[in-house]
Design an enzyme around this catalytic site. Sequence first.
Site, mmCIF file in Angstrom:
data_model
loop_
_atom_site.group_PDB
_atom_site.id
_atom_site.type_symbol
_atom_site.label_atom_id
_atom_site.label_comp_id
_atom_site.label_asym_id
_atom_site.label_seq_id
_atom_site.Cartn_x
_atom_site.Cartn_y
_atom_site.Cartn_z
ATOM 1 N N HIS A 1 1.127 0.472 -5.094
ATOM 2 C CA HIS A 1 2.116 -0.510 -4.675
ATOM 3 C C HIS A 1 3.122 0.087 -3.705
ATOM 4 C CE1 HIS A 1 4.024 1.256 -8.407
ATOM 5 N NE2 HIS A 1 5.022 1.386 -7.548
ATOM 6 N N GLU B 1 3.951 0.046 8.319
ATOM 7 C CA GLU B 1 3.056 -0.288 9.428
ATOM 8 C C GLU B 1 1.991 -1.253 8.926
ATOM 9 O OE1 GLU B 1 -0.548 1.707 12.036
ATOM 10 O OE2 GLU B 1 1.041 3.027 11.304
ATOM 11 N N HIS C 1 6.253 6.518 7.601
ATOM 12 C CA HIS C 1 5.786 5.172 7.285
ATOM 13 C C HIS C 1 4.577 5.179 6.362
ATOM 14 C CE1 HIS C 1 3.139 5.772 10.976
ATOM 15 N NE2 HIS C 1 2.264 5.231 10.147
ATOM 16 N N GLU D 1 6.665 -3.675 -5.898
ATOM 17 C CA GLU D 1 7.567 -3.470 -7.030
ATOM 18 C C GLU D 1 9.008 -3.756 -6.598
ATOM 19 O OE1 GLU D 1 8.860 -0.023 -10.282
ATOM 20 O OE2 GLU D 1 7.588 0.508 -8.571
#
Length: 315
Positions: A255, A228, A164, A301
Amino acid sequence: MANYTTNTSMYKLNHTMLRVKDPQASIKYYSENFGMKVINRLDVEEAKFSLYFLAFDSAKAESAGKHWTDRESVLELTHNYGTENDPNYKARFGHICFSVDHLEATCAALETAGVKFQKKLTEGKMRDIAFALDPDGYWVELIGRPSANPEAKETDKETYRFNHTMIRVKDPEKSLLFYQSTLGMSLLRTVENKESKFNLYFLGYRRRGEDGSEVTKEKLADREGLLELTWNYGTESDPNFKYHNGNTDPQGFGHLCISVDSLEDACARFEDLQVNWKKRLTDGRMKTVAFILDPDDYWIEILQNEGLKKSGAGW
Protein backbone atom coordinates in the site's frame (compact mmCIF):
# COMPACT_ATOMS: atom_id res chain seq x y z
CA MET A 1 -23.31 20.48 6.41
CA ALA A 2 -20.06 18.67 7.18
CA ASN A 3 -19.04 18.93 10.82
CA TYR A 4 -15.40 17.96 10.38
CA THR A 5 -12.21 19.96 9.92
CA THR A 6 -9.36 18.58 7.88
CA ASN A 7 -6.95 20.34 5.53
CA THR A 8 -5.51 18.26 2.69
CA SER A 9 -2.60 20.69 2.34
CA MET A 10 -1.37 19.25 5.64
CA TYR A 11 -1.38 15.68 4.34
CA LYS A 12 1.82 13.81 3.53
CA LEU A 13 2.63 10.84 1.36
CA ASN A 14 4.09 9.15 4.38
CA HIS A 15 5.19 5.71 3.30
CA THR A 16 5.25 2.91 0.78
CA MET A 17 4.86 -0.65 2.03
CA LEU A 18 6.66 -3.58 0.46
CA ARG A 19 6.52 -7.17 1.64
CA VAL A 20 9.93 -8.79 2.01
CA LYS A 21 11.08 -12.37 2.27
CA ASP A 22 13.95 -11.83 4.72
CA PRO A 23 13.86 -8.56 6.69
CA GLN A 24 17.47 -8.76 7.81
CA ALA A 25 18.70 -9.07 4.23
CA SER A 26 16.49 -6.17 3.12
CA ILE A 27 17.46 -3.90 6.00
CA LYS A 28 21.13 -4.62 5.34
CA TYR A 29 20.64 -3.81 1.65
CA TYR A 30 18.95 -0.45 2.22
CA SER A 31 21.20 0.59 5.09
CA GLU A 32 24.60 -0.42 3.72
CA ASN A 33 24.02 0.59 0.10
CA PHE A 34 21.91 3.71 0.58
CA GLY A 35 22.29 4.81 4.19
CA MET A 36 18.70 4.36 5.31
CA LYS A 37 17.95 3.76 8.99
CA VAL A 38 15.26 1.82 10.82
CA ILE A 39 13.35 4.59 12.61
CA ASN A 40 10.51 2.43 13.92
CA ARG A 41 9.70 -1.25 14.36
CA LEU A 42 6.43 -2.94 15.25
CA ASP A 43 6.16 -6.62 16.08
CA VAL A 44 2.64 -8.04 15.88
CA GLU A 45 3.39 -11.53 17.08
CA GLU A 46 -0.21 -12.66 17.47
CA ALA A 47 -0.73 -12.00 13.74
CA LYS A 48 2.76 -13.27 12.89
CA PHE A 49 4.20 -10.24 11.16
CA SER A 50 6.67 -7.43 11.83
CA LEU A 51 6.92 -3.96 10.33
CA TYR A 52 10.19 -2.10 9.82
CA PHE A 53 10.07 1.59 8.92
CA LEU A 54 13.17 2.91 7.16
CA ALA A 55 14.05 6.48 6.22
CA PHE A 56 16.93 8.79 5.42
CA ASP A 57 17.68 10.33 8.80
CA SER A 58 21.04 12.08 8.62
CA ALA A 59 21.46 15.76 9.46
CA LYS A 60 21.16 16.44 5.71
CA ALA A 61 17.86 14.55 5.34
CA GLU A 62 14.60 16.39 4.76
CA SER A 63 12.82 14.98 7.80
CA ALA A 64 15.66 14.20 10.19
CA GLY A 65 14.51 13.52 13.74
CA LYS A 66 10.78 13.83 13.08
CA HIS A 67 8.19 11.34 14.26
CA TRP A 68 7.88 8.59 11.67
CA THR A 69 4.30 9.61 10.81
CA ASP A 70 5.39 13.23 10.27
CA ARG A 71 7.66 12.46 7.32
CA GLU A 72 7.41 11.91 3.60
CA SER A 73 8.79 8.84 1.82
CA VAL A 74 9.28 6.35 4.61
CA LEU A 75 9.79 2.78 3.41
CA GLU A 76 7.78 0.19 5.32
CA LEU A 77 9.08 -3.37 5.01
CA THR A 78 6.54 -5.99 6.07
CA HIS A 79 7.74 -9.43 7.07
CA ASN A 80 5.17 -12.20 7.35
CA TYR A 81 6.76 -14.85 9.52
CA GLY A 82 7.97 -17.86 7.58
CA THR A 83 8.52 -16.27 4.19
CA GLU A 84 12.27 -16.38 4.77
CA ASN A 85 12.01 -20.17 4.49
CA ASP A 86 9.64 -20.24 1.51
CA PRO A 87 11.55 -21.05 -1.73
CA ASN A 88 8.53 -20.03 -3.84
CA TYR A 89 8.17 -16.52 -2.38
CA LYS A 90 8.05 -13.84 -5.09
CA ALA A 91 7.37 -10.11 -5.14
CA ARG A 92 5.70 -7.89 -7.74
CA PHE A 93 5.69 -4.11 -8.03
CA GLY A 94 6.53 -1.08 -10.16
CA HIS A 95 9.46 0.67 -8.50
CA ILE A 96 10.68 3.06 -5.86
CA CYS A 97 13.17 5.79 -6.74
CA PHE A 98 16.11 7.35 -4.91
CA SER A 99 17.66 10.60 -6.10
CA VAL A 100 21.39 10.74 -5.44
CA ASP A 101 24.07 13.41 -5.52
CA HIS A 102 26.46 11.70 -7.93
CA LEU A 103 24.76 9.14 -10.15
CA GLU A 104 27.87 7.66 -11.73
CA ALA A 105 29.68 7.30 -8.40
CA THR A 106 26.61 5.78 -6.77
CA CYS A 107 26.21 3.18 -9.49
CA ALA A 108 29.92 2.37 -9.38
CA ALA A 109 29.79 1.88 -5.62
CA LEU A 110 26.75 -0.39 -5.92
CA GLU A 111 28.45 -2.48 -8.58
CA THR A 112 31.54 -2.81 -6.40
CA ALA A 113 29.29 -3.96 -3.55
CA GLY A 114 27.84 -6.68 -5.77
CA VAL A 115 24.37 -5.16 -6.15
CA LYS A 116 22.43 -6.58 -9.09
CA PHE A 117 20.94 -4.27 -11.70
CA GLN A 118 17.86 -4.44 -13.86
CA LYS A 119 19.38 -1.66 -15.97
CA LYS A 120 22.85 -0.25 -15.58
CA LEU A 121 23.54 3.39 -16.30
CA THR A 122 25.39 2.52 -19.51
CA GLU A 123 22.63 0.30 -20.88
CA GLY A 124 19.74 1.23 -23.15
CA LYS A 125 18.82 4.61 -24.60
CA MET A 126 18.27 6.41 -21.30
CA ARG A 127 21.69 7.13 -19.84
CA ASP A 128 20.45 9.31 -16.98
CA ILE A 129 18.72 6.58 -14.95
CA ALA A 130 19.59 3.16 -13.61
CA PHE A 131 17.59 0.45 -11.90
CA ALA A 132 19.12 -1.57 -9.08
CA LEU A 133 17.47 -4.69 -7.67
CA ASP A 134 16.89 -5.27 -3.97
CA PRO A 135 16.99 -8.75 -2.36
CA ASP A 136 13.37 -9.44 -3.35
CA GLY A 137 13.80 -8.21 -6.90
CA TYR A 138 12.06 -4.88 -6.32
CA TRP A 139 13.32 -2.24 -8.72
CA VAL A 140 15.09 0.78 -7.19
CA GLU A 141 15.38 3.57 -9.74
CA LEU A 142 18.37 5.87 -9.36
CA ILE A 143 18.31 9.42 -10.70
CA GLY A 144 20.71 12.32 -10.34
CA ARG A 145 20.35 15.10 -7.80
CA PRO A 146 23.35 17.26 -8.74
CA SER A 147 22.28 20.22 -6.63
CA ALA A 148 23.11 18.20 -3.51
CA ASN A 149 26.85 18.01 -4.13
CA PRO A 150 27.75 19.60 -7.51
CA GLU A 151 31.53 19.47 -7.15
CA ALA A 152 31.77 16.02 -5.58
CA LYS A 153 33.90 13.24 -7.03
CA GLU A 154 32.38 10.68 -4.67
CA THR A 155 28.85 10.07 -3.47
CA ASP A 156 27.53 11.15 -0.07
CA LYS A 157 24.70 8.88 1.12
CA GLU A 158 23.56 11.49 3.64
CA THR A 159 22.25 13.61 0.75
CA TYR A 160 20.05 10.90 -0.77
CA ARG A 161 16.28 11.30 -1.11
CA PHE A 162 13.51 8.72 -1.37
CA ASN A 163 12.13 10.59 -4.33
CA HIS A 164 9.07 8.70 -5.55
CA THR A 165 7.03 5.55 -5.79
CA MET A 166 5.76 4.40 -9.17
CA ILE A 167 2.51 2.53 -9.77
CA ARG A 168 0.87 1.73 -13.11
CA VAL A 169 -2.68 2.93 -13.69
CA LYS A 170 -5.32 1.85 -16.18
CA ASP A 171 -7.15 5.15 -16.71
CA PRO A 172 -5.16 8.33 -16.00
CA GLU A 173 -8.21 10.59 -15.90
CA LYS A 174 -9.80 8.56 -13.12
CA SER A 175 -6.54 8.20 -11.20
CA LEU A 176 -5.58 11.86 -11.47
CA LEU A 177 -9.04 12.89 -10.31
CA PHE A 178 -8.78 10.57 -7.31
CA TYR A 179 -5.33 11.63 -6.16
CA GLN A 180 -6.03 15.32 -6.68
CA SER A 181 -9.65 15.70 -5.59
CA THR A 182 -9.87 12.97 -2.96
CA LEU A 183 -6.36 12.99 -1.51
CA GLY A 184 -5.52 16.65 -2.23
CA MET A 185 -2.33 16.08 -4.19
CA SER A 186 -1.17 18.35 -7.01
CA LEU A 187 -0.04 17.31 -10.47
CA LEU A 188 3.51 18.67 -10.44
CA ARG A 189 4.85 17.47 -13.78
CA THR A 190 3.69 15.46 -16.80
CA VAL A 191 6.09 13.62 -19.12
CA GLU A 192 4.62 12.43 -22.41
CA ASN A 193 6.35 9.63 -24.31
CA LYS A 194 4.20 9.40 -27.42
CA GLU A 195 6.78 7.40 -29.37
CA SER A 196 6.83 4.71 -26.69
CA LYS A 197 3.11 5.14 -25.96
CA PHE A 198 3.21 5.93 -22.28
CA ASN A 199 2.90 8.99 -20.04
CA LEU A 200 4.26 9.70 -16.57
CA TYR A 201 2.41 11.89 -14.08
CA PHE A 202 4.25 13.12 -10.99
CA LEU A 203 2.06 14.12 -8.06
CA GLY A 204 2.80 15.38 -4.58
CA TYR A 205 1.71 17.82 -1.91
CA ARG A 206 2.79 21.33 -2.80
CA ARG A 207 5.52 22.86 -0.71
CA ARG A 208 5.17 26.26 0.89
CA GLY A 209 5.88 28.96 -1.65
CA GLU A 210 5.19 26.79 -4.68
CA ASP A 211 2.66 28.17 -7.13
CA GLY A 212 0.51 26.14 -9.50
CA SER A 213 3.06 25.97 -12.29
CA GLU A 214 4.78 22.80 -13.45
CA VAL A 215 7.82 21.84 -11.38
CA THR A 216 11.08 21.39 -13.28
CA LYS A 217 12.77 18.02 -13.55
CA GLU A 218 15.70 19.31 -11.48
CA LYS A 219 13.50 20.59 -8.66
CA LEU A 220 11.52 17.36 -8.62
CA ALA A 221 14.75 15.43 -8.12
CA ASP A 222 15.31 17.36 -4.88
CA ARG A 223 11.93 16.29 -3.51
CA GLU A 224 10.62 13.45 -1.40
CA GLY A 225 7.01 12.34 -1.12
CA LEU A 226 6.23 12.02 -4.82
CA LEU A 227 3.95 9.57 -6.60
CA GLU A 228 4.60 8.62 -10.22
CA LEU A 229 1.61 7.29 -12.13
CA THR A 230 2.54 5.43 -15.32
CA TRP A 231 -0.10 5.10 -18.03
CA ASN A 232 0.44 2.81 -21.01
CA TYR A 233 -1.74 4.01 -23.88
CA GLY A 234 -4.86 1.98 -24.55
CA THR A 235 -5.36 0.27 -21.20
CA GLU A 236 -8.27 2.55 -20.39
CA SER A 237 -10.20 1.18 -23.39
CA ASP A 238 -9.84 -2.50 -22.48
CA PRO A 239 -12.75 -3.60 -20.25
CA ASN A 240 -10.91 -6.76 -19.20
CA PHE A 241 -7.63 -5.07 -18.32
CA LYS A 242 -6.65 -4.89 -14.65
CA TYR A 243 -3.36 -4.31 -12.87
CA HIS A 244 -2.20 -6.57 -10.06
CA ASN A 245 -2.50 -4.52 -6.85
CA GLY A 246 0.12 -6.45 -4.88
CA ASN A 247 -2.30 -7.82 -2.31
CA THR A 248 -3.43 -10.90 -4.19
CA ASP A 249 -1.02 -13.73 -4.90
CA PRO A 250 1.79 -13.29 -5.61
CA GLN A 251 1.88 -10.61 -2.93
CA GLY A 252 4.46 -7.85 -3.04
CA PHE A 253 3.66 -4.15 -2.90
CA GLY A 254 1.09 -3.62 -0.17
CA HIS A 255 0.00 0.00 0.00
CA LEU A 256 0.72 3.69 -0.05
CA CYS A 257 0.08 5.65 3.13
CA ILE A 258 -1.16 9.19 3.62
CA SER A 259 -0.67 10.72 7.07
CA VAL A 260 -3.33 13.30 7.90
CA ASP A 261 -3.89 16.16 10.30
CA SER A 262 -7.01 14.65 11.90
CA LEU A 263 -7.68 10.97 11.33
CA GLU A 264 -11.36 10.97 12.29
CA ASP A 265 -12.13 14.12 10.32
CA ALA A 266 -10.26 12.91 7.26
CA CYS A 267 -12.22 9.65 7.32
CA ALA A 268 -15.47 11.56 7.71
CA ARG A 269 -14.57 13.59 4.63
CA PHE A 270 -13.75 10.42 2.68
CA GLU A 271 -17.11 9.02 3.74
CA ASP A 272 -18.84 12.09 2.34
CA LEU A 273 -16.86 11.68 -0.89
CA GLN A 274 -18.16 8.11 -1.12
CA VAL A 275 -14.75 6.52 -1.52
CA ASN A 276 -14.37 2.78 -1.84
CA TRP A 277 -13.28 1.45 1.52
CA LYS A 278 -11.03 -1.51 2.20
CA LYS A 279 -11.26 -0.89 5.94
CA ARG A 280 -13.12 1.85 7.73
CA LEU A 281 -11.65 3.31 10.88
CA THR A 282 -14.29 1.51 12.95
CA ASP A 283 -13.76 -1.90 11.31
CA GLY A 284 -11.69 -4.66 12.83
CA ARG A 285 -9.49 -4.57 15.89
CA MET A 286 -7.16 -1.83 14.70
CA LYS A 287 -8.99 1.45 15.28
CA THR A 288 -6.04 3.71 14.43
CA VAL A 289 -5.80 3.10 10.67
CA ALA A 290 -8.17 3.04 7.71
CA PHE A 291 -7.71 1.90 4.11
CA ILE A 292 -9.37 3.26 0.99
CA LEU A 293 -9.06 1.99 -2.58
CA ASP A 294 -7.93 3.99 -5.58
CA PRO A 295 -9.45 3.41 -9.07
CA ASP A 296 -7.07 0.47 -9.68
CA ASP A 297 -7.78 -1.07 -6.26
CA TYR A 298 -4.40 -0.08 -4.86
CA TRP A 299 -4.68 0.21 -1.08
CA ILE A 300 -4.19 3.66 0.48
CA GLU A 301 -3.63 3.61 4.22
CA ILE A 302 -4.86 6.63 6.19
CA LEU A 303 -2.86 7.33 9.31
CA GLN A 304 -2.72 10.03 11.95
CA ASN A 305 0.27 12.36 11.67
CA GLU A 306 1.38 12.28 15.29
CA GLY A 307 3.56 15.33 14.71
CA LEU A 308 0.42 17.37 14.16
CA LYS A 309 -1.88 15.79 16.69
CA LYS A 310 -1.04 13.51 19.58
CA SER A 311 -3.83 10.97 19.61
CA GLY A 312 -2.68 8.36 22.08
CA ALA A 313 -0.60 5.29 21.42
CA GLY A 314 -1.59 4.80 17.78
CA TRP A 315 0.73 2.61 15.82
